[in-house]
Design a protein around this motif. Sequence first.
Motif, PDB file in Angstrom:
ATOM      1  N   ARG A   1     -11.487  -4.965 -30.743  1.00 17.69           N
ATOM      2  CA  ARG A   1     -12.301  -6.043 -30.426  1.00 17.69           C
ATOM      3  C   ARG A   1     -11.540  -7.207 -29.841  1.00 17.69           C
ATOM      4  O   ARG A   1     -11.767  -7.843 -28.742  1.00 17.69           O
ATOM      5  N   GLU A   2     -10.557  -7.512 -30.689  1.00 12.73           N
ATOM      6  CA  GLU A   2      -9.641  -8.785 -30.183  1.00 12.73           C
ATOM      7  C   GLU A   2      -9.065  -8.545 -28.793  1.00 12.73           C
ATOM      8  O   GLU A   2      -8.774  -9.493 -27.994  1.00 12.73           O
ATOM      9  N   LYS A   3      -8.689  -7.345 -28.619  1.00 12.19           N
ATOM     10  CA  LYS A   3      -7.903  -7.209 -27.323  1.00 12.19           C
ATOM     11  C   LYS A   3      -8.790  -6.913 -26.132  1.00 12.19           C
ATOM     12  O   LYS A   3      -8.501  -7.379 -24.999  1.00 12.19           O
ATOM     13  N   GLN A   4      -9.922  -6.544 -26.623  1.00 11.60           N
ATOM     14  CA  GLN A   4     -10.942  -6.217 -25.589  1.00 11.60           C
ATOM     15  C   GLN A   4     -11.555  -7.812 -25.078  1.00 11.60           C
ATOM     16  O   GLN A   4     -11.578  -8.098 -23.834  1.00 11.60           O
ATOM     17  N   MET A   5     -11.467  -8.475 -26.344  1.00 12.08           N
ATOM     18  CA  MET A   5     -12.025  -9.984 -25.795  1.00 12.08           C
ATOM     19  C   MET A   5     -11.054 -10.868 -24.880  1.00 12.08           C
ATOM     20  O   MET A   5     -11.310 -11.581 -24.060  1.00 12.08           O
ATOM     21  N   ALA A   6      -9.513 -10.400 -25.383  1.00 11.06           N
ATOM     22  CA  ALA A   6      -8.601 -11.292 -24.658  1.00 11.06           C
ATOM     23  C   ALA A   6      -8.642 -10.624 -23.201  1.00 11.06           C
ATOM     24  O   ALA A   6      -8.479 -11.580 -22.160  1.00 11.06           O
ATOM     25  N   PHE A   7      -8.887  -9.466 -22.953  1.00 13.68           N
ATOM     26  CA  PHE A   7      -8.759  -8.960 -21.502  1.00 13.68           C
ATOM     27  C   PHE A   7     -10.195  -9.615 -20.861  1.00 13.68           C
ATOM     28  O   PHE A   7      -9.698  -9.926 -19.756  1.00 13.68           O
ATOM     29  N   LEU A   8     -11.223  -9.668 -21.611  1.00 13.23           N
ATOM     30  CA  LEU A   8     -12.190 -10.167 -20.768  1.00 13.23           C
ATOM     31  C   LEU A   8     -12.333 -11.614 -20.448  1.00 13.23           C
ATOM     32  O   LEU A   8     -12.456 -12.032 -19.430  1.00 13.23           O
ATOM     33  N   ILE A   9     -11.558 -12.326 -21.514  1.00 11.36           N
ATOM     34  CA  ILE A   9     -11.317 -13.945 -21.112  1.00 11.36           C
ATOM     35  C   ILE A   9     -10.469 -14.018 -20.172  1.00 11.36           C
ATOM     36  O   ILE A   9     -10.261 -14.649 -19.087  1.00 11.36           O
ATOM     37  N   GLU A  10      -9.167 -13.198 -20.112  1.00 11.03           N
ATOM     38  CA  GLU A  10      -8.258 -13.292 -18.953  1.00 11.03           C
ATOM     39  C   GLU A  10      -8.962 -12.914 -17.553  1.00 11.03           C
ATOM     40  O   GLU A  10      -8.655 -13.512 -16.588  1.00 11.03           O
ATOM     41  N   GLN A  11      -9.778 -11.984 -17.680  1.00 11.53           N
ATOM     42  CA  GLN A  11     -10.591 -11.395 -16.265  1.00 11.53           C
ATOM     43  C   GLN A  11     -11.288 -12.560 -15.633  1.00 11.53           C
ATOM     44  O   GLN A  11     -11.305 -12.759 -14.599  1.00 11.53           O
ATOM     45  N   GLU A  12     -11.835 -13.369 -16.594  1.00  4.48           N
ATOM     46  CA  GLU A  12     -13.027 -14.363 -16.225  1.00  4.48           C
ATOM     47  C   GLU A  12     -12.078 -15.602 -15.927  1.00  4.48           C
ATOM     48  O   GLU A  12     -12.616 -16.157 -14.715  1.00  4.48           O
ATOM     49  N   ILE A  13     -11.154 -15.810 -16.449  1.00  6.95           N
ATOM     50  CA  ILE A  13     -10.182 -16.958 -16.110  1.00  6.95           C
ATOM     51  C   ILE A  13      -9.809 -16.705 -14.721  1.00  6.95           C
ATOM     52  O   ILE A  13      -9.578 -17.634 -13.723  1.00  6.95           O
ATOM     53  N   ASN A  14      -9.195 -15.403 -14.162  1.00  7.85           N
ATOM     54  CA  ASN A  14      -8.853 -14.891 -12.872  1.00  7.85           C
ATOM     55  C   ASN A  14      -9.977 -15.097 -11.970  1.00  7.85           C
ATOM     56  O   ASN A  14      -9.674 -15.064 -10.793  1.00  7.85           O
ATOM     57  N   ALA A  15     -10.904 -14.916 -12.437  1.00 10.35           N
ATOM     58  CA  ALA A  15     -12.223 -15.044 -11.497  1.00 10.35           C
ATOM     59  C   ALA A  15     -12.536 -16.492 -11.005  1.00 10.35           C
ATOM     60  O   ALA A  15     -13.317 -16.573 -10.105  1.00 10.35           O
ATOM     61  N   LEU A  16     -12.139 -17.399 -11.555  1.00 15.86           N
ATOM     62  CA  LEU A  16     -12.405 -18.952 -11.404  1.00 15.86           C
ATOM     63  C   LEU A  16     -11.791 -19.109  -9.814  1.00 15.86           C
ATOM     64  O   LEU A  16     -10.940 -18.451  -9.557  1.00 15.86           O
TER      65      LEU A  16
END
Length: 189
Positions: A118-133
């Motif tokens: 879950r921690e890895k999934q969350m880190a991936f999602l956060i990174e994905q959303e930051i890149n979408a800014l």
Amino acid sequence: MHSYNSLSDSELAFLLTRNDEKAFTEIYNRFYGLLFIHASKRLNDDEEAKDVVHQLFETLWSKRLQVAPNGNLSAYLYTAIRNRILDVFAHQKVENKYVDSLQNFLDQDHVLTDHLVREKQMAFLIEQEINALPAKMREIFLLSRRENKSHKEIAQELGLSELTIKTQVKNALRILKTRLGVFIYLAFL
């Protein structure tokens, strides 16, 4: 020639110490049923009781030379079966502790593994959303959060006002909170 079923327990014990197989057979026939009932009541398991009684008689034959020829055979056999039953209980207790310990380890390992996934999934999602800014907002956000620069330092580096930097960081956090809020909720269900 002996009629073995008419011999006393002590006579049978004596003959047993003389390697008399027929005496052993008579002892087996005479005591098996009683020992089985005793073991079965204590163990609440007929198969386990059979095993314990058979093991007792195997040991009796293999140690026949050590049997006291004038001793109380029935007391000897009941003591031996009681000790074997206690050994079974002790073994079961150790086995249960081991199984419980193993299950706890597996449960903890599963929880830890699940948490890491879950921690890895969350880190991936956060990174994905930051890149979408938007590009400039992403750049300002990364300088603020990853490089730990103050709004003043970022403003000087990018040639923008501190108010613009503050607004961009605030907007980036609002966007991320909105987008990640649902993901965080779903990830921890």
